[in-house]
Design a protein around this motif. Structure first.
Motif, PDB file in Angstrom:
ATOM      1  N   CYS A 153       0.878  -1.164   0.000  1.00 16.18           N
ATOM      2  CA  CYS A 153       0.000   0.000   0.000  1.00 16.18           C
ATOM      3  C   CYS A 153       0.921   1.221   0.000  1.00 16.18           C
ATOM      4  O   CYS A 153       1.837   1.318   0.823  1.00 16.18           O
ATOM      5  CB  CYS A 153      -0.894   0.031   1.235  1.00 16.18           C
ATOM      6  N   LEU A 159       2.074  -5.719   2.403  1.00 18.57           N
ATOM      7  CA  LEU A 159       0.885  -6.418   2.913  1.00 18.57           C
ATOM      8  C   LEU A 159       0.869  -7.875   2.471  1.00 18.57           C
ATOM      9  O   LEU A 159      -0.142  -8.563   2.632  1.00 18.57           O
ATOM     10  CB  LEU A 159      -0.384  -5.723   2.406  1.00 18.57           C
ATOM     11  N   ILE A 199      -4.322  -2.247   8.134  1.00 18.31           N
ATOM     12  CA  ILE A 199      -5.098  -2.822   7.022  1.00 18.31           C
ATOM     13  C   ILE A 199      -4.433  -4.101   6.504  1.00 18.31           C
ATOM     14  O   ILE A 199      -3.195  -4.235   6.557  1.00 18.31           O
ATOM     15  CB  ILE A 199      -5.270  -1.782   5.879  1.00 18.31           C
ATOM     16  N   GLN A 258      -7.246  -3.892   1.644  1.00 24.45           N
ATOM     17  CA  GLN A 258      -6.537  -2.931   0.796  1.00 24.45           C
ATOM     18  C   GLN A 258      -6.944  -3.090  -0.675  1.00 24.45           C
ATOM     19  O   GLN A 258      -7.159  -2.109  -1.388  1.00 24.45           O
ATOM     20  CB  GLN A 258      -5.019  -3.113   0.954  1.00 24.45           C
ATOM     21  N   ARG A 313     -10.244  -1.761  -1.122  1.00 21.95           N
ATOM     22  CA  ARG A 313     -10.158  -0.301  -1.060  1.00 21.95           C
ATOM     23  C   ARG A 313      -9.753   0.279  -2.417  1.00 21.95           C
ATOM     24  O   ARG A 313     -10.314   1.289  -2.884  1.00 21.95           O
ATOM     25  CB  ARG A 313      -9.123   0.040   0.005  1.00 21.95           C
ATOM     26  N   SER A 338     -12.365   5.610   1.815  1.00 20.40           N
ATOM     27  CA  SER A 338     -11.083   5.008   1.424  1.00 20.40           C
ATOM     28  C   SER A 338      -9.892   5.715   2.076  1.00 20.40           C
ATOM     29  O   SER A 338      -8.754   5.286   1.912  1.00 20.40           O
ATOM     30  CB  SER A 338     -10.935   5.025  -0.104  1.00 20.40           C
ATOM     31  N   THR A 361      -7.135   6.686   4.756  1.00 19.90           N
ATOM     32  CA  THR A 361      -6.442   5.878   5.757  1.00 19.90           C
ATOM     33  C   THR A 361      -7.131   6.037   7.111  1.00 19.90           C
ATOM     34  O   THR A 361      -7.427   7.154   7.539  1.00 19.90           O
ATOM     35  CB  THR A 361      -4.972   6.337   5.861  1.00 19.90           C
TER      36      THR A 361
END
Lengths: 177, 786
Positions: B73, B83, B93, B98, B101, B180, B182
């Protein structure tokens, strides 16, 4: 010292951890060592040519060597014509989706430990390998295509046609031995 | 509508026996003033979570399948966060959330793009025609805006009403996009719910944009016999000055035509050729069918470099962002009219037309930013006329005699191929050309996406795209095809005719070929598929770039699908609805079927209508070359409405599919609305969105995804006939999941009866206990409760 290989598609750099490039006998030994491999054969196998044959010819030989096989796209007929009855006909998304489930297998004989993609077009295959990399950490994946797939656990590096043919023949020979 | 705008009542001081207050302001909303054309349903103007339970119901059957594009991300300053393999980012997340998102962001981009387009269009039209301009689509369309009625509960009557609806859309897109950020949403299913919500809004925005332009510019109003016009790289008469409009918002292109006509220069093609690329082309020919469609987005560089355009007018969306540079190379001035795409050009709004023309003709500027559309129309037309003799159609695509020399530097390094989005053998083609063999180069023309990434990376600076075009030049003049002008909405009268056979399954399905030109194997596959399904008696609808390229395949008599099949929304009809925003009419037709044929209440009744469509309307979208964020939101909006979508292999890069698992019987269990019993319906439809590999596979799945639980035995038999027939042709055997779809022997296609019966016996099939039900996912629709 490990090979450093660029992904076949230059922009396809997913992160710092990329596939281990494998070639030569190592590929054959990886496949041979797997207890529950699964071969996924895609539509590009009907177009890709090597050594005067189609990639589907090599896929059929691997299947005949005893690897349970899933025919994706419209490759079933071509496999059948080559004497192979695949374990399933599925879309590549459907089989990849199910492989996230650690208990799933194509033939009900227990979970797979090595998933081999062959002849699925580069971009689509890359995405499927990404799914398994992130959400099926119980699995190892291998691309037997000619081009380096960073999202796989193991991938052929970017090979010349004769090197690729040799590598596939090695796998087939070792499995049949 | 009976009143304009929300009613505002203010009072400085209010005092009564019960209440004492100061500075009161009471707003009585628009919805309260709506005439009672139908009882208000449960979800007027749904907010971000109003339909969440519907979304979660869909997502429990069609679980999101993620294929991340990137392990990281990169959205905040803690990043990049890795991630991969279950790791969490600095904000907590995970990869599923993610990826969801990113999908949400893509859908927000897509929806906001159509919405901003609609806003510009409506504001411009209100300025031009007034806010009381009526929404009138003719005698045969009473339900003028099914999305507006369904989603908001409003029956729009004027342009002013459309502006009011846009306020709602803008608010919802903002809400969804904010999720969306953070540290906001963190669950993948709720990200998906928001993606579904904003994509539903997208369909409303598209409907607003298209209806506004249809009623004001007098585009065809659902006319099945809309005229035929031309599409293709070879359509232009290059002896005349040529204006090429690129983008999606036709307002400016229409000003060019109006200027020509008012100035006595005649309609398009008389003294000046007016043509378009991408969706604005569809809409130009909806205005005047003498204008021409050059082709889809992938033809942009080809046509610019060919030097055909004496002026390029850009509006918005799907324009090459280096259009000014490319145009400069062929001495073509650019007139950019959209504030969303102004390319660093000087704003000349305050200058007189003559002065702007002089700047462009003299070449003192490469182009101008001119958001005053009327002025832009005049400037563009006059400049084209003055530039034509100066430019002499100056081009940079080499003559065939120069190909070999330009390819001579090729070392066959393969860099071009390794940067081609679809892995075309450009290296081989250019290397062959170096040796004097141009055949492969020429063949690539039909497959190439026209992006020119190959040129950007070539270490020898070989202009591969231009060489491909040069090798194809000898065939360019034959690139002319007939296409029916986009007809816009489906008539209510047509819905009355086909509602029953569609819902009962006797018309095997409605297949919509929509979207962009990122085709995996050339544009012609769309034409092949569209013809196949039209010949089988499906209703084929088309829009956008797909509607253009579907004409590229001629039949045995040399006819395109638009010449071969009628333009009616009926069995075997081929219906070009128009540009990207006209997609709303395809989903709108599904809504109308539920309302007009089945008499389901429409007003603010989204869940029930979507539930009806999912279970009864055998419609499927095919976006074989989807590339854009707009295509992502269009597809996701279809999904919320219960319409499955197939994308091509490139569509896997959207990173998310919604996949069912046929063996998970519980997930394909619904209520029988008559009794409240839970009943298995078979996997119909099996998926909501899936990326497929090949055209052959796509055809089989198109037939399969048209199967619905509510099919009558006759309807199911017809649908299975097509599914089995295609499957046997392509795979050489019966479908292995046939037992999921044969409910009783009466469902079995007569032509395959013996073979299927043998198969069913082998797999131990038994007739279903409850083959005929009234399927619903919504508990509140169970009549036994009532």
């Amino acid at each position: 010292m490990a090979m450093t290989v660029k992904p076949w598609q230059w922009g396809n750099v997913p992160g710092h951890e990329m596939a281990t490039p494998v070639k030569g006998d190592v590929v054959a030994k990886l496949v041979k060592a797997a207890k529950r491999p699964l071969l996924i054969v895609g539509g590009a196998s009907l177009k890709e040519k090597l050594g005067g044959k189609l990639l589907i010819d090599f896929a059929a030989e691997l299947a005949k060597a005893g690897i349970p096989t899933v025919a994706t796209a419209h490759v079933y007929k071509a496999l059948k014509d080559r004497g192979v009855e695949p374990a399933a006909i599925m879309t590549v998304a459907d089989v990849t989706n199910r492989l996230q489930d650690p208990n799933w297998s194509v033939d009900g004989k227990g979970p797979h430990d090595l998933v081999i993609y062959m002849g699925v077009s580069y971009q689509l295959q890359s995405q499927m390998l990404s799914t398994l990399k992130h959400f099926a950490t119980h699995l190892r994946t291998l691309s037997l295509d000619r081009y380096f797939h960073p999202n796989a656990t193991y991938s052929m590096p970017n090979l010349k046609e004769d090197e690729w043919e040799q590598a596939l023949n090695n796998v087939i020979a070792l499995l049949k031995s | 509508m009976v009143e304009k705008g929300p009613l505002k009542i203010s009072a400085k001081e209010l005092a009564s026996g019960l209440v004492s207050a100061k500075d009161i302001e009471v707003l009585i909303g628009r919805i309260a003033m709506e005439e009672e054309w139908e009882l208000l349903g449960p979800t007027p103007f749904p907010h971000i979570s109003t339909l969440r339970s519907w979304d979660h119901m869909l997502l429990s059957r069609y679980k999101p399948f993620y294929a991340p594009f990137c392990d990281y991300c990169c959205l905040c300053t803690y990043g990049k966060c890795d991630l991969s393999k279950g790791r969490l980012g600095a904000c907590g997340i995970n990869m599923k959330a993610q990826t969801a998102r990113i999908v949400l962001i893509a859908c927000c981009i897509g929806a906001s793009t159509h919405l901003a387009h609609a806003r510009h269009m409506v504001d411009h039209l209100i300025e031009k025609f007034g806010e009381d301009y009526p929404i009138n689509l003719g005698q045969e369309i009473a339900i003028e805006m099914p999305h507006a009625r369904l989603i908001t509960g409003i029956k729009p009557k004027t342009l002013g009403d459309l502006a009011y609806l846009l306020n709602y859309c803008e608010k919802e897109v903002t809400q969804c996009l904010s999720a969306s950020h953070t540290g906001q949403e963190g669950n993948y299913l709720d990200f998906e719910s928001k993606a579904l919500h904003v994509s539903m809004i997208d369909h409303l925005a598209m409907e607003i944009a298209d209806v506004a332009q249809i009623v004001t510019f007098n585009f065809p109003k659902g006319d099945p016999n809309a005229p035929l016009t031309w599409v293709g790289l070879g359509v232009l008469d290059l002896s005349k000055p040529v204006v090429i409009c690129i983008g999606h918002n036709v307002s400016a292109g229409i000003e060019v035509i109006d200027y020509l006509e008012k100035s006595g220069l005649g309609g398009p093609g008389e003294t000046v050729e007016v043509a378009g690329l991408c969706c604005t082309a569809h809409d130009i020919v909806r205005y005047r069918d003498q204008a021409k469609i050059i082709g889809p987005i992938s033809d942009q560089l080809r046509i610019i470099r060919s030097g055909a355009a004496d002026v390029i007018m850009t509006d918005e969306q799907c324009i090459r962002t280096n259009v000014v540079y490319e145009a400069q190379r062929v001495k073509t001035p650019v007139v950019a009219v959209s504030d969303k795409a102004s390319y660093g050009l000087p704003d000349v709004s305050e200058l007189p037309v003559e002065k702007i023309v002089e700047m462009l003709v003299s070449g003192s500027v490469p182009g101008v930013f001119l958001p005053d559309l009327e002025k832009a129309g005049a400037v563009t037309a006059i400049t084209a006329i003055r530039m034509a003799p100066i430019r002499q159609k100056f081009k940079i695509i080499p003559d065939p005699s120069q190909i070999q020399a330009q390819a001579s530097g090729c070392t066959f390094c393969g860099t071009c191929r390794r940067n081609c989005p679809i892995d075309l053998p450009i290296d081989q083609a250019v290397f062959n050309a170096k040796k004097g063999d141009f055949e492969l180069l020429s063949m690539l023309h039909d497959l190439c996406l026209g992006c020119a990434r190959c040129e950007q990376v070539c270490p020898r600076k070989i202009p591969a795209l231009s060489l491909i075009e040069a090798a194809f030049q000898h065939k360019i003049k034959t690139e002319k095809y007939r296409i029916r002008v986009g007809r816009g909405p489906i008539l209510d009268t047509e819905i009355r005719e086909v509602g029953s056979p569609i819902v009962l399954g006797e018309i095997p399905g409605v297949v919509a070929y929509v979207g962009c030109a990122n085709f995996p194997n050339g544009a012609k596959e769309v034409g092949i598929m569209a013809r196949e399904f039209a010949r089988r008696g499906y209703i084929v609808t088309l829009s956008g770039c797909s509607a253009m390229v579907a004409s590229y395949v001629r039949n045995e008599e040399g006819k395109t699908i638009y010449e071969e099949f009628p333009g009616t929304f009926d069995r075997g009809g081929v219906v070009n609805v128009g540009s990207c925003v006209a997609n709303a009419h395809i989903t709108g037709a599904a809504i109308k079927i539920a309302n007009i044929f089945a008499k389901r209440p429409l007003r603010a009744n989204y869940e029930e209508i979507a539930d009806y469509i999912l279970n009864r309307v055998g419609a499927v979208g095919v976006a074989w070359g989807a590339y854009s964020q707009k295509a992502a939101s269009i597809a996701t909006g279809c999904n919320r409405l219960g319409i499955p979508v197939i994308v091509g292999p490139q569509g896997s890069k959207y990173r998310r599919m919604y996949l069912g698992r046929a063996e998970d019987k519980e997930s394909f269990t619904v209520y029988d609305a008559r009794t409240g019993e839970r009943v298995w319906i078979g996997p119909a439809p099996e998926h909501l969105i899936i990326a497929l590999e090949t055209m052959e596979e796509c055809m089989v799945w198109t037939a399969k995804l048209c199967i619905r639980p509510n099919d009558t035995t006759k309807g199911r038999m017809i649908k299975l006939t097509h599914y089995v027939d295609l499957y046997k042709r392509i795979y050489g055997k019966l479908p292995p999941d046939l037992h999921h779809f044969v409910r009783t022997e009466a469902d079995i296609p007569i032509t395959f009866k013996e073979e299927i019966m043998r198969y069913l016996k082998e797999v131990g099939w038994e007739p279903w206990e409850k083959p005929s039900i009234d399927p619903t996912l919504l508990k509140r629709l169970i009549r036994a409760q009532a």
